[in-house]
Design an enzyme around this catalytic site. Structure first.
Site, PDB file in Angstrom:
ATOM      1  N   GLY A  17       0.802  -1.236   0.000  1.00  0.00           N
ATOM      2  CA  GLY A  17       0.000   0.000   0.000  1.00  0.00           C
ATOM      3  C   GLY A  17       0.827   1.274   0.000  1.00  0.00           C
ATOM      4  O   GLY A  17       0.272   2.375  -0.002  1.00  0.00           O
ATOM      5  N   ARG A  41       8.010  -3.736   1.967  1.00  0.00           N
ATOM      6  CA  ARG A  41       9.329  -4.027   2.525  1.00  0.00           C
ATOM      7  C   ARG A  41      10.065  -2.768   2.955  1.00  0.00           C
ATOM      8  O   ARG A  41      10.886  -2.783   3.851  1.00  0.00           O
ATOM      9  CB  ARG A  41      10.172  -4.785   1.491  1.00  0.00           C
ATOM     10  CG  ARG A  41       9.686  -6.182   1.204  1.00  0.00           C
ATOM     11  CD  ARG A  41      10.291  -6.712  -0.067  1.00  0.00           C
ATOM     12  NE  ARG A  41       9.956  -5.882  -1.214  1.00  0.00           N
ATOM     13  CZ  ARG A  41      10.419  -6.060  -2.446  1.00  0.00           C
ATOM     14  NH1 ARG A  41      11.264  -7.028  -2.689  1.00  0.00           N
ATOM     15  NH2 ARG A  41      10.047  -5.274  -3.417  1.00  0.00           N
ATOM     16  N   TYR A 152      -4.049 -11.594 -17.551  1.00  0.00           N
ATOM     17  CA  TYR A 152      -3.492 -12.797 -18.180  1.00  0.00           C
ATOM     18  C   TYR A 152      -3.534 -14.028 -17.267  1.00  0.00           C
ATOM     19  O   TYR A 152      -2.812 -14.976 -17.491  1.00  0.00           O
ATOM     20  CB  TYR A 152      -2.082 -12.536 -18.721  1.00  0.00           C
ATOM     21  CG  TYR A 152      -1.099 -11.871 -17.760  1.00  0.00           C
ATOM     22  CD1 TYR A 152      -0.551 -12.573 -16.695  1.00  0.00           C
ATOM     23  CD2 TYR A 152      -0.704 -10.557 -17.946  1.00  0.00           C
ATOM     24  CE1 TYR A 152       0.359 -11.983 -15.831  1.00  0.00           C
ATOM     25  CE2 TYR A 152       0.200  -9.944 -17.086  1.00  0.00           C
ATOM     26  CZ  TYR A 152       0.727 -10.661 -16.026  1.00  0.00           C
ATOM     27  OH  TYR A 152       1.621 -10.076 -15.171  1.00  0.00           O
ATOM     28  N   LYS A 167      -0.292 -15.394 -10.469  1.00  0.00           N
ATOM     29  CA  LYS A 167      -1.599 -14.715 -10.466  1.00  0.00           C
ATOM     30  C   LYS A 167      -2.724 -15.700 -10.781  1.00  0.00           C
ATOM     31  O   LYS A 167      -3.839 -15.557 -10.282  1.00  0.00           O
ATOM     32  CB  LYS A 167      -1.607 -13.563 -11.478  1.00  0.00           C
ATOM     33  CG  LYS A 167      -0.672 -12.401 -11.129  1.00  0.00           C
ATOM     34  CD  LYS A 167      -1.224 -11.508 -10.038  1.00  0.00           C
ATOM     35  CE  LYS A 167      -0.416 -10.216  -9.911  1.00  0.00           C
ATOM     36  NZ  LYS A 167      -0.892  -9.339  -8.824  1.00  0.00           N
TER      37      LYS A 167
END
Ligand code: HXC
Ligand code: NAP
Length: 288
Positions: A17, A41, A152, A167
Site C-alpha cells: 500500500g 518491505r 493474463y 496470479k
C-alpha cells in the site's frame, strides 16, 4: 461517486500500500472513512505515504514493514494489528514482476515472484482468515478479501511467466475460498486490471517509453486506466453495497484482452473503406 461515510468503521490492510495502485486505494478508502494499514518491505516508502495520506485526507493510517514472502513476519504483523482491533478487509495487492525470456530465468527468479504474489497472498489470507473463522459471526459485519490479479490469469502471457502462474494461482484461491468460507461470513473477490501507469509496473514492464503508444492502440478505449478508476472499483468491492458479489474476478482493462482475443478484430482494423464497400452484398439483379 460514493457517500462520504461508505467505509466508516472498516479496518483495512493493503499489502504493497505504500506505492502505486495500493497507495491510490489507501487514499480512496481513507476519504471514505476507513482506517487503513499498509505494508511493504521499504519502511521509508511506507512512512512517506502515511504522512502524505494522513495530511491529505485527515484519516487514520498506519504502516508495518513486512515482507509478505515470510510467513512468520506476516503472522507477527497480523498479531500486532489484531492487538489494536480485528481487521474487516484484507486487500492483497503486493506483487513482483519483470519482463524476461523464460528459458533464461533462474529458480530464484521464479521463487521471488511466486513468493510475493502467490505465497504472500496465501500467508496474509490464512493469517486473517483463521482469525475471522475462529471469531465466527461474533465479529461485527462481513469480512472481505480483495485480491489484485491481472488480465493474463486465464490466457497466460509470454515473457511474464512467473507472474502469470502466480496470479493464476491467486485467481484459483479467490474462487475456491469464496465458496469454502462464504457461508462463514467471508467474501472473496479479485480485480484484474489492465495497464495503469505506475512507477513500479511501467519501469519494469515498458523498457522504451514509445512502446506506450502501441499499448494504447491495443486498447478499444485508446488509453490506459487510471489509479482513481482502480481505487473506485476497489472501494465498491470492499463496501457492503457489493455484498452479493463473491468469487468474482472483475476485469477493468477498457476491453483490452477482448480486443486481443477477437479473431477478426485486427483484420477489421486494417481494412480500408474501399475494402469494406467491396465486402457489402452486390445489389441483386431484378428479373425483367
Ligand atoms: C530476470 C530477475 C530479474 C529480471 C530479478 N531477477 N529481476 N531475473 N530478469 N529482470 C532474479 C534475480 O536474479 C534473483 O534470482 C531473483 O530474481 C530475485 O531478485 P532480487 O533482486 O534479489 O529480488 P528482490 O530484491 O526481492 O526483488 C523482487 C523483484 C523486484 C520481483 C525481482 O522486481 C521487485 O522488488 N518488485 C516489486 C514491485 C513490482 O514488481 N511491481 C510491478 C508489479 S506490476 P537469483 O537466482 O539470483 O536469486 C504487475 C502486473 C503488471 O505485477 C501487468 C501490467 C498490465
Ligand atoms: P507497485 O507500485 O510496484 O506495487 C507493488 C507493491 O508491492 C510495492 O508497494 C512494493 O513495496 C510491494 N511489495 C513488493 N514485494 C513485496 C513483498 N515481498 N512484501 C511486501 N510488499 C511487497 O506496482 P502497482 O502497479 O501499483 O501494482 C499493484 C498491484 O496491481 C500488483 O498486484 C500488480 O500485479 C497489479 N497490477 C498492476 C497493473 C498496472 O498496470 N499497474 C496491471 C495489472 C495488475 P516494497 O517494494 O516496498 O516492498
Amino acid at each position: 461517486m460514493f457517500q462520504k461515510n461508505l467505509l466508516q468503521a472498516k479496518r483495512v490492510l493493503i499489502t504493497g500500500g505504500g506505492t502505486g495502485l495500493g497507495k491510490a486505494a489507501a487514499q480512496r478508502f481513507l476519504e471514505l472513512g476507513a482506517e487503513v494499514y499498509i505494508c511493504g518491505r521499504r519502511q521509508e516508502v511506507l512512512a512517506a505515504t502515511v504522512q502524505e495520506l494522513h495530511q491529505s485526507t485527515g484519516g487514520q493510517i498506519h504502516s508495518h514493514a513486512c515482507d509478505v514472502r515470510d510467513a512468520a513476519a506476516v503472522e507477527q504483523m497480523i498479531e500486532k494489528i489484531w492487538a489494536d482491533a480485528p481487521l474487516d478487509v484484507l486487500m492483497n495487492n503486493a506483487a513482483g514482476n519483470f519482463l524476461a525470456r523464460t528459458e533464461e530465468l533462474s529458480l530464484g527468479a521464479f521463487q521471488s515472484v511466486i513468493g510475493i504474489v502467490l505465497l504472500g497472498t496465501l500467508h496474509t489470507t490464512m493469517a486473517c482468515g483463521r482469525r475471522w473463522l475462529a471469531a465466527g459471526r461474533k465479529g461485527e459485519g462481513e469480512k472481505v478479501v480483495l485480491n489484485v490479479t491481472t488480465t493474463y490469469t486465464t490466457t497466460g502471457s509470454a515473457y511474464v511467466v512467473p507472474s502469470a502462474v502466480a496470479k493464476a494461482g491467486v485467481q484459483a484461491l479467490t474462487r475456491s475460498l469464496a465458496v469454502e468460507w462464504g457461508d462463514r461470513g467471508i467474501r472473496m473477490n479479485a480485480i484484474a486490471p489492465g495497464p495503469i501507469p505506475t512507477e513500479g509496473a511501467f519501469s519494469r514492464l515498458l523498457p522504451r517509453p514509445e512502446l506506450a503508444e502501441d499499448a494504447k492502440k491495443r486498447n478499444p478505449l485508446g488509453r490506459f486506466g487510471t489509479t482513481e478508476e482502480f481505487a473506485n472499483l476497489a472501494a465498491f468491492l470492499i463496501s457492503d453495497g457489493s455484498g452479493y458479489i463473491n468469487g468474482e474476478v472483475v476485469t477493468m482493462d477498457g476491453g483490452e484482452w477482448l480486443q486481443g482475443a477477437g479473431e477478426f478484430t485486427a483484420l477489421g482494423r486494417q481494412l480500408t473503406n474501399k475494402e469494406w464497400e467491396m465486402m457489402k452484398p452486390k445489389p441483386k439483379k431484378t428479373k425483367e
